[in-house]
Write an enzyme that holds these catalytic residues in place. Structure first.
Site, PDB file in Angstrom:
ATOM      1  N   SER A   1     -19.659   5.377  -2.298  1.00 45.02           N
ATOM      2  CA  SER A   1     -19.157   5.034  -0.934  1.00 45.02           C
ATOM      3  C   SER A   1     -20.234   5.679   0.090  1.00 45.02           C
ATOM      4  CB  SER A   1     -17.832   5.812  -0.831  1.00 45.02           C
ATOM      5  OG  SER A   1     -18.059   7.174  -0.924  1.00 45.02           O
ATOM      6  N   CYS A   2     -21.363   5.963  -0.451  1.00 49.10           N
ATOM      7  CA  CYS A   2     -22.336   6.698   0.471  1.00 49.10           C
ATOM      8  C   CYS A   2     -23.253   5.264   0.945  1.00 49.10           C
ATOM      9  CB  CYS A   2     -23.051   7.621  -0.363  1.00 49.10           C
ATOM     10  SG  CYS A   2     -24.649   8.446   0.651  1.00 49.10           S
ATOM     11  N   GLY A   3     -23.900   5.549   2.150  1.00 54.53           N
ATOM     12  CA  GLY A   3     -24.575   4.645   2.617  1.00 54.53           C
ATOM     13  C   GLY A   3     -26.183   4.732   2.201  1.00 54.53           C
TER      14      GLY A   3
END
Length: 281
Positions: free
Chosen positions: A123-125
């Site tokens: 879920s990290c960019g």
């Protein structure tokens, strides 16, 4: 070393299963009220020097190991002598679900960056390469001359299943296990969270003085994600096996970290995604 590092005395493990009333239904049969066992899940708050740094949903038991393994895999500590004490926080509303970790004064803590997912997750960019480089700032690629026969690895899933007591009762827990080069089970832990299970086995090694696991195999009951590989690297594990599939970033991370990654280890088969030189045919 303080006495309360003896997790076998202080961190009482539970069976990990609690009873539940269920209405069992089957096609062509009337519903039937009965009892079942379900996997236990409760929050655990981890505090460092009295300050909250993480809350994770876990299966109670081996909580000392979970806290120690979490701090190890987040890069905050490297050895057990950096921990002075792990104890329930008696000032908390639920002491049984709150642990306070007291670190040696020489350990610097960057509370601003210490979170449950200090490294990138799905879920990290962050892009994949940035994620890998961030981890390698704390944990360099593994160095190990370990070689194991493929036949030995093929036997590990059966050993894992035979030792999963709570999974046999509930069907609802992940497992992580450390095996030595001869295929002997060193430690196995179960948890509702697969990452927690890995933290527990690594925390066990840390508190018992068995790290690094640089001549060992980590086997997980689910898939091999980036975070599983990152945690294995923190424990210096050279070979990571999964019953299920790896993720794309997990494969990339293993290759960049000189780890052997095996997926779909079941039914006497396996896929080797990196580090095939460590597997003897």
């Amino acid at each position: 070393m303080p006495k309360n590092f003896n997790s076998k005395k202080l961190d009482h493990s539970t069976q990990g299963a609690v009873p539940a009333e269920v209405l069992r239904c089957a096609r062509g049969e009337p519903p039937q009220s009965t009892h079942d066992l379900v996997a236990q899940e409760e929050p655990l708050e981890i505090r460092v020097r009295g300050r909250s740094v993480a809350v994770t949903m876990r299966t109670p038991g081996h909580d000392w190991e979970l806290a120690a393994g979490f701090l190890l895999t987040e890069g905050l500590i490297q050895s057990r002598d950096q921990i002075i004490e792990i104890a329930p926080c008696l000032e908390g509303e639920t002491p049984e679900n709150t642990l306070n970790v007291f670190l040696a004064p020489t350990v610097a803590v960057d509370f601003a960056s210490l979170t449950r997912h200090v490294f990138a997750s799905s879920s990290c960019g962050l892009c994949g390469k940035a994620s890998i480089e961030a981890v390698h700032q704390h944990f360099p690629p593994v160095e190990s001359n370990m070689i194991v026969p493929a036949e030995l690895l093929a036997q590990l899933p059966k050993k894992l299943r035979e030792s999963q007591e709570t999974f046999a009762q509930t069907g609802g827990l992940h497992a992580a296990a450390i095996f030595d080069a001869q295929g002997k089970l060193v430690v196995l832990r179960e948890d509702v969270g697969r990452h927690n299970a890995v933290d527990k086995v690594l925390g066990s090694g840390l508190l018992d003085g068995r790290l690094p696991f640089d001549s060992h195999v980590l086997l997980v009951s689910g898939r091999a994600s980036f975070e599983i590989l990152q945690k294995a690297l923190a424990g210096r594990v050279p070979i990571v096996c999964a019953i299920s599939a790896p993720s794309s970033l997990g494969v990339e991370f293993a290759r960049e970290s000189n780890q052997t990654l095996i997926g779909f280890l079941r039914d006497n088969r396996m896929n080797i995604y990196s580090g095939a030189a460590r597997i003897a045919s």
